[in-house]
Motif scaffolding. Structure first.
Motif: not given
Length: 322
Positions: A86-90
């Motif tokens: 999720t952090g990578i996508a954001i």
């Protein structure tokens, strides 16, 4: 002539500054990739060897403490992987869709803070399992893991907040990125010269985005069956548990195990930098092995052909006597 040299020097300095600026951006994004790799490696260090031991002995013979530690680390890896993806996508969303604000949001200090926040949230999400007693040994999959039938309400909360909400966030980010990519490619198809105020997507950025998108898709495919089964079991444990085939239950648990090794394969297949690093590591290992063998052979040859100390002493005595 002097003005031409000055212009060339300024152009060279601008290109150098752009390369440094681009490397800094890549380093801040790679922090989350490294964090995801750590989450995948956690299960390989402790839980997976214990699962193999349980399979070989046809049961768990390592005691209650090892069972709790193994299940806790397994959950830490799972939740940590979801939150890191999720952090990578954001991060990719901000980098591509809001590039003007990216450097302010994702400085090196801020990126490290985000990474620590991800792992703190992961610990907060795992700790309640120790109090509720959901970490138990399951003989069907020969491992200590999260038991979905202990508490229906807690199972629903885990699936919603630790899988569905992060996946919706990731899907939103990647959909926005794909829309922007298609818009940019559609516009460049009709314009030879693109205005400076329009977003620019470099080929390297697009390849990195595709790599992480494939990692997310495989993660969702591997983890979706287990979470949907958890929701079905939580709705009515007494009637749903007998209806789930044993092969489906076992497959839904071992598919996430397999997902832990997929990220490295995807990086190697889709990212040129990772392929180059893999080649360099393999060449270094082979070179080191050959160097070690050659060195050992040289030592053996020198030992074979060098005269012994007794022979030298005898020669010296003979010379002195003469």
């Amino acid at each position: 002539m002097g003005s031409i040299l000055k212009a060339g020097m300024r152009s060279h300095l601008r290109q150098k500054d752009c390369r440094k600026f681009q490397n800094k951006r890549c380093n801040t994004g790679n922090i989350f990739v490294v964090s995801l790799a750590v989450a995948d490696l956690v299960v390989a260090v402790y839980p997976y060897p214990l699962v193999l031991t349980s399979i070989f002995h046809n049961g768990w013979h390592l005691g209650y403490l090892h069972c709790q530690i193994s299940a806790f680390l397994m959950g830490l890896s799972v939740i940590g992987s979801i939150f890191n993806i999720t952090g990578i996508a954001i991060n990719r969303y901000c980098y591509i869709c809001h590039s003007l604000k990216y450097d302010r949001l994702y400085s090196t200090k801020n990126s490290l803070c985000y990474m620590f926040l991800i792992w703190i949230l992961t610990l907060v999400a795992i700790v309640p399992n120790l109090h509720i007693g959901t970490l138990q040994y399951d003989p069907q999959i020969y491992s200590c893991t999260f038991t979905q039938t202990v508490s229906s309400a807690y199972t629903v909360a885990v699936v919603v907040f630790h899988f569905i909400v992060p996946m919706i966030t990731v899907i939103f980010c990647y959909l926005r990125i794909w829309i922007l990519v298609l818009q940019v490619r559609w516009r460049t198809g009709f314009r030879r010269v693109k205005p400076d105020n329009e977003p620019r997507l470099k080929p390297q950025d697009f390849r990195n985005f595709v790599t992480m998108f494939v990692v997310f898709v495989l993660f969702a495919i591997c983890w979706a069956p287990l979470n949907f089964i958890g929701l079905a079991v939580a709705s009515d444990p007494a009637s749903m548990v007998p209806r789930i085939p044993e092969w489906l239950f076992v497959a839904s648990h071992y598919m996430p195990y397999f997902n832990s090794c997929l990220s490295a394969i995807i990086y190697g297949l889709l990212n040129q930098n990772f392929r180059q690093e893999y080649r360099r590591i393999v060449v270094s290992l082979c070179t080191a092995k050959m160097f070690f063998v050659d060195s050992s052979n040289d030592v053996a040859d020198r030992t074979k052909y060098e005269p012994s100390s007794s022979m030298l002493s005898n020669n010296l005595v003979t010379v002195d006597s003469v």
